[in-house]
Design a protein around this motif. Structure first.
Motif, PDB file in Angstrom:
ATOM      1  N   LEU A 230       0.828  -1.256   0.069  1.00  0.00           N
ATOM      2  CA  LEU A 230       0.041  -0.088   0.076  1.00  0.00           C
ATOM      3  C   LEU A 230       0.902   1.415   0.065  1.00  0.00           C
ATOM      4  O   LEU A 230       0.498   2.367  -0.573  1.00  0.00           O
ATOM      5  CB  LEU A 230      -0.863   0.091   1.325  1.00  0.00           C
ATOM      6  CG  LEU A 230      -1.963  -1.182   1.162  1.00  0.00           C
ATOM      7  CD1 LEU A 230      -2.791  -1.160   2.573  1.00  0.00           C
ATOM      8  CD2 LEU A 230      -2.970  -0.904   0.164  1.00  0.00           C
ATOM      9  N   SER A 231       2.031   1.187   0.581  1.00  0.00           N
ATOM     10  CA  SER A 231       2.802   2.445   0.825  1.00  0.00           C
ATOM     11  C   SER A 231       3.534   2.652  -0.703  1.00  0.00           C
ATOM     12  O   SER A 231       3.513   3.889  -0.901  1.00  0.00           O
ATOM     13  CB  SER A 231       3.792   2.069   1.780  1.00  0.00           C
ATOM     14  OG  SER A 231       4.722   3.257   1.843  1.00  0.00           O
ATOM     15  N   GLU A 232       3.844   1.703  -1.268  1.00  0.00           N
ATOM     16  CA  GLU A 232       4.653   1.941  -2.649  1.00  0.00           C
ATOM     17  C   GLU A 232       3.461   2.093  -3.529  1.00  0.00           C
ATOM     18  O   GLU A 232       3.607   2.920  -4.539  1.00  0.00           O
ATOM     19  CB  GLU A 232       4.932   0.454  -3.198  1.00  0.00           C
ATOM     20  CG  GLU A 232       6.344   0.090  -2.366  1.00  0.00           C
ATOM     21  CD  GLU A 232       6.872  -1.489  -2.719  1.00  0.00           C
ATOM     22  OE1 GLU A 232       8.191  -1.707  -2.403  1.00  0.00           O
ATOM     23  OE2 GLU A 232       5.920  -2.173  -3.266  1.00  0.00           O
ATOM     24  N   ALA A 233       2.022   1.663  -3.397  1.00  0.00           N
ATOM     25  CA  ALA A 233       1.144   2.135  -4.221  1.00  0.00           C
ATOM     26  C   ALA A 233       0.796   3.542  -4.355  1.00  0.00           C
ATOM     27  O   ALA A 233       0.302   4.074  -5.379  1.00  0.00           O
ATOM     28  CB  ALA A 233       0.020   1.008  -3.987  1.00  0.00           C
ATOM     29  N   MET A 234       1.177   3.991  -3.344  1.00  0.00           N
ATOM     30  CA  MET A 234       0.701   5.589  -3.105  1.00  0.00           C
ATOM     31  C   MET A 234       1.340   6.577  -4.125  1.00  0.00           C
ATOM     32  O   MET A 234       0.793   7.440  -4.575  1.00  0.00           O
ATOM     33  CB  MET A 234       0.870   6.087  -1.713  1.00  0.00           C
ATOM     34  CG  MET A 234       0.138   5.582  -0.508  1.00  0.00           C
ATOM     35  SD  MET A 234      -1.594   5.885  -0.668  1.00  0.00           S
ATOM     36  CE  MET A 234      -2.335   4.201  -1.574  1.00  0.00           C
ATOM     37  N   GLY A 235       2.488   6.217  -4.578  1.00  0.00           N
ATOM     38  CA  GLY A 235       3.147   6.937  -5.614  1.00  0.00           C
ATOM     39  C   GLY A 235       3.000   6.824  -6.773  1.00  0.00           C
ATOM     40  O   GLY A 235       3.285   7.509  -7.927  1.00  0.00           O
ATOM     41  N   TYR A 236       1.699   5.662  -7.273  1.00  0.00           N
ATOM     42  CA  TYR A 236       1.408   5.549  -8.544  1.00  0.00           C
ATOM     43  C   TYR A 236       0.032   5.571  -8.760  1.00  0.00           C
ATOM     44  O   TYR A 236      -0.568   5.444  -9.982  1.00  0.00           O
ATOM     45  CB  TYR A 236       1.883   4.052  -8.976  1.00  0.00           C
ATOM     46  CG  TYR A 236       3.370   3.744  -9.013  1.00  0.00           C
ATOM     47  CD1 TYR A 236       3.956   3.877 -10.339  1.00  0.00           C
ATOM     48  CD2 TYR A 236       4.068   3.425  -7.874  1.00  0.00           C
ATOM     49  CE1 TYR A 236       5.361   3.584 -10.294  1.00  0.00           C
ATOM     50  CE2 TYR A 236       5.411   3.195  -8.006  1.00  0.00           C
ATOM     51  CZ  TYR A 236       6.147   3.564  -9.104  1.00  0.00           C
ATOM     52  OH  TYR A 236       7.559   3.278  -9.343  1.00  0.00           O
ATOM     53  N   ASN A 238      -1.692   8.400  -8.703  1.00  0.00           N
ATOM     54  CA  ASN A 238      -1.998   9.567  -9.595  1.00  0.00           C
ATOM     55  C   ASN A 238      -1.613   9.141 -11.197  1.00  0.00           C
ATOM     56  O   ASN A 238      -1.955  10.125 -12.031  1.00  0.00           O
ATOM     57  CB  ASN A 238      -1.330  10.909  -9.341  1.00  0.00           C
ATOM     58  CG  ASN A 238       0.279  10.663  -9.382  1.00  0.00           C
ATOM     59  OD1 ASN A 238       0.557   9.528  -9.547  1.00  0.00           O
ATOM     60  ND2 ASN A 238       1.170  11.465  -9.108  1.00  0.00           N
ATOM     61  N   THR A 239      -0.942   7.950 -11.496  1.00  0.00           N
ATOM     62  CA  THR A 239      -0.875   7.713 -12.765  1.00  0.00           C
ATOM     63  C   THR A 239      -2.029   6.907 -13.579  1.00  0.00           C
ATOM     64  O   THR A 239      -2.030   6.313 -14.606  1.00  0.00           O
ATOM     65  CB  THR A 239       0.584   7.026 -13.126  1.00  0.00           C
ATOM     66  OG1 THR A 239       0.271   5.657 -12.278  1.00  0.00           O
ATOM     67  CG2 THR A 239       1.574   7.884 -12.497  1.00  0.00           C
ATOM     68  N   GLY A 240      -3.021   6.630 -12.628  1.00  0.00           N
ATOM     69  CA  GLY A 240      -4.081   5.733 -12.911  1.00  0.00           C
ATOM     70  C   GLY A 240      -4.079   4.315 -12.554  1.00  0.00           C
ATOM     71  O   GLY A 240      -4.881   3.352 -12.932  1.00  0.00           O
ATOM     72  N   MET A 241      -2.705   3.937 -11.917  1.00  0.00           N
ATOM     73  CA  MET A 241      -2.725   2.372 -11.424  1.00  0.00           C
ATOM     74  C   MET A 241      -3.451   2.175 -10.221  1.00  0.00           C
ATOM     75  O   MET A 241      -2.849   1.788  -9.203  1.00  0.00           O
ATOM     76  CB  MET A 241      -1.193   2.184 -11.201  1.00  0.00           C
ATOM     77  CG  MET A 241      -0.522   2.316 -12.647  1.00  0.00           C
ATOM     78  SD  MET A 241       1.217   2.072 -12.610  1.00  0.00           S
ATOM     79  CE  MET A 241       1.371   0.519 -12.005  1.00  0.00           C
ATOM     80  N   TRP A 242      -4.797   2.398 -10.163  1.00  0.00           N
ATOM     81  CA  TRP A 242      -5.654   2.159  -9.080  1.00  0.00           C
ATOM     82  C   TRP A 242      -5.487   1.022  -8.371  1.00  0.00           C
ATOM     83  O   TRP A 242      -5.842   0.688  -7.184  1.00  0.00           O
ATOM     84  CB  TRP A 242      -6.988   2.474  -9.379  1.00  0.00           C
ATOM     85  CG  TRP A 242      -7.634   1.892 -10.518  1.00  0.00           C
ATOM     86  CD1 TRP A 242      -7.610   2.004 -11.893  1.00  0.00           C
ATOM     87  CD2 TRP A 242      -8.051   0.405 -10.517  1.00  0.00           C
ATOM     88  NE1 TRP A 242      -8.199   1.236 -12.812  1.00  0.00           N
ATOM     89  CE2 TRP A 242      -8.495   0.098 -11.848  1.00  0.00           C
ATOM     90  CE3 TRP A 242      -8.645  -0.260  -9.476  1.00  0.00           C
ATOM     91  CZ2 TRP A 242      -9.298  -1.052 -12.173  1.00  0.00           C
ATOM     92  CZ3 TRP A 242      -9.143  -1.474  -9.833  1.00  0.00           C
ATOM     93  CH2 TRP A 242      -9.524  -1.898 -11.192  1.00  0.00           C
ATOM     94  N   TRP A 243      -5.327  -0.337  -9.248  1.00  0.00           N
ATOM     95  CA  TRP A 243      -5.242  -1.432  -8.705  1.00  0.00           C
ATOM     96  C   TRP A 243      -4.116  -1.918  -7.651  1.00  0.00           C
ATOM     97  O   TRP A 243      -4.325  -2.987  -6.960  1.00  0.00           O
ATOM     98  CB  TRP A 243      -5.303  -2.722  -9.963  1.00  0.00           C
ATOM     99  CG  TRP A 243      -4.201  -2.440 -10.758  1.00  0.00           C
ATOM    100  CD1 TRP A 243      -2.855  -3.012 -10.746  1.00  0.00           C
ATOM    101  CD2 TRP A 243      -3.909  -1.479 -12.103  1.00  0.00           C
ATOM    102  NE1 TRP A 243      -1.975  -2.430 -11.755  1.00  0.00           N
ATOM    103  CE2 TRP A 243      -2.856  -1.665 -12.659  1.00  0.00           C
ATOM    104  CE3 TRP A 243      -4.892  -0.637 -12.541  1.00  0.00           C
ATOM    105  CZ2 TRP A 243      -2.242  -0.975 -13.656  1.00  0.00           C
ATOM    106  CZ3 TRP A 243      -4.591  -0.195 -13.823  1.00  0.00           C
ATOM    107  CH2 TRP A 243      -2.915  -0.271 -14.279  1.00  0.00           C
ATOM    108  N   LEU A 244      -3.336  -1.205  -7.728  1.00  0.00           N
ATOM    109  CA  LEU A 244      -2.109  -1.242  -6.745  1.00  0.00           C
ATOM    110  C   LEU A 244      -2.406  -1.136  -5.260  1.00  0.00           C
ATOM    111  O   LEU A 244      -1.849  -1.697  -4.521  1.00  0.00           O
ATOM    112  CB  LEU A 244      -0.880  -0.544  -7.215  1.00  0.00           C
ATOM    113  CG  LEU A 244      -0.362  -0.527  -8.563  1.00  0.00           C
ATOM    114  CD1 LEU A 244       0.775   0.407  -8.697  1.00  0.00           C
ATOM    115  CD2 LEU A 244       0.091  -2.024  -8.933  1.00  0.00           C
ATOM    116  N   ALA A 245      -3.521  -0.313  -5.100  1.00  0.00           N
ATOM    117  CA  ALA A 245      -4.010  -0.179  -3.540  1.00  0.00           C
ATOM    118  C   ALA A 245      -5.295  -0.863  -3.467  1.00  0.00           C
ATOM    119  O   ALA A 245      -5.529  -1.161  -2.321  1.00  0.00           O
ATOM    120  CB  ALA A 245      -4.081   1.434  -3.374  1.00  0.00           C
ATOM    121  N   VAL A 246      -6.305  -0.676  -4.638  1.00  0.00           N
ATOM    122  CA  VAL A 246      -7.564  -0.887  -4.355  1.00  0.00           C
ATOM    123  C   VAL A 246      -7.814  -2.587  -3.923  1.00  0.00           C
ATOM    124  O   VAL A 246      -8.318  -2.920  -2.890  1.00  0.00           O
ATOM    125  CB  VAL A 246      -8.466  -0.900  -5.472  1.00  0.00           C
ATOM    126  CG1 VAL A 246     -10.011  -1.659  -5.419  1.00  0.00           C
ATOM    127  CG2 VAL A 246      -8.613   0.663  -5.654  1.00  0.00           C
TER     128      VAL A 246
END
Length: 277
Positions: A230-236, A238-246
């Motif tokens: 989740l921490s790593e996903a925060m940086g991406y 805003n690029t539209g990679m919502w699946w990394l955190a969702v």
């Protein structure tokens, strides 16, 4: 009619418990059994959205997010199991000693309880994690020494009521030792509270592990823990990679919710006031 409704309620509760435990066990074992190469970097599949081939998509290094999520959940569940069991054992020991021996022992344990409850939880967990070198060890120690308080207070009240029961008084009058009474009468009576306490403490431990790791003070970044994902996903995001955190977030919430419901259902089955309803 009332008997039939009670039987159906118990049956549905048992089915829920069995299914939930089976699902959680499968998730844990899959996360443990999955080979490390399933989460390896693959630059040919970078930033892929969820699809039939990659259900949770891939990250900026081409790693499969489903595999990473399952691996991360297995790490979180392992930490949760250890900390929940250890915290509840401490709670039982201190709660029983406080109520059974009373006097100075009770005063010291009550003071220790008040001090522990007065500490800022997250800040203390970060401090302990840093002092012992971060990683699983730091999180486990921090959670164990801070999460026994509420169950210890419940156990203390329960034992104070038990020690005045007629069968306890009769055992003392027959010359039975305190150890005998504790082992044969008190500990079996508080076993339901212990079991429910372990189940309910488990999601707290998982959430604290994820939170501390998310802040960078827990499990090291080379491990696929949920907090790191989740921490790593925060940086991406805003690029539209919502699946990394969702998807990892949904899985974490689902695990926490399942254990929360498990605790409620177990309390219903084991509590003397509701077991016969």
């Amino acid at each position: 009619m009332l008997c039939k409704a009670t039987t159906n309620r118990r049956r549905s509760t048992l089915i829920f418990l069995i299914v939930s435990l089976a699902v959680l066990f499968i998730m844990l074992m899959v996360g443990i059994i999955l080979p490390e190469k399933s989460c390896e970097i693959n630059l040919n599949q970078v930033k892929l959205a969820p699809s039939g081939l990659h259900v949770f998509g891939t990250d900026w290094l081409g790693r499969d997010m489903l595999c990473r999520t399952l691996k991360g959940l297995s790490v979180s569940m392992e930490v949760g199991m250890i900390t929940a069991l250890a915290s509840c054992v401490i709670a039982v020991i201190l709660g029983v000693c406080s109520a059974y021996f009373g006097g100075k022992v009770d005063a010291v344990i009550k003071w220790l309880t008040d001090v522990t409850m007065g500490m800022p939880m997250t800040l203390f967990l970060i401090m302990v994690s840093v002092l012992v070198g971060k990683g699983k060890k730091g999180i486990i120690i921090g959670v164990v020494i801070t999460h026994w308080v509420h169950l210890a207070r419940i156990i203390r009240v329960e034992v104070m009521q038990l020690r005045n029961r007629q069968y306890i008084i009769a055992a003392r009058s027959f010359g039975k030792s305190g150890f005998y009474i504790m082992k044969n009468h008190i500990l079996p009576a508080i076993l339901p509270q212990f079991i429910v306490g372990v189940v309910l403490l488990f999601p707290h431990a998982i959430l604290h592990e994820a939170a501390i790791t998310f802040l960078g003070f827990g499990i090291p970044p080379d491990k696929p823990a949920i907090g790191i994902i989740l921490s790593e996903a925060m940086g991406y995001l805003n690029t539209g990679m919502w699946w990394l955190a969702v998807f990892p977030g949904i899985m974490l919430v689902a695990i926490v919710r399942i254990f929360d419901k498990l605790g409620e259902r177990l309390n219903y089955l084991l509590s003397p006031t509701t077991a016969q309803e």
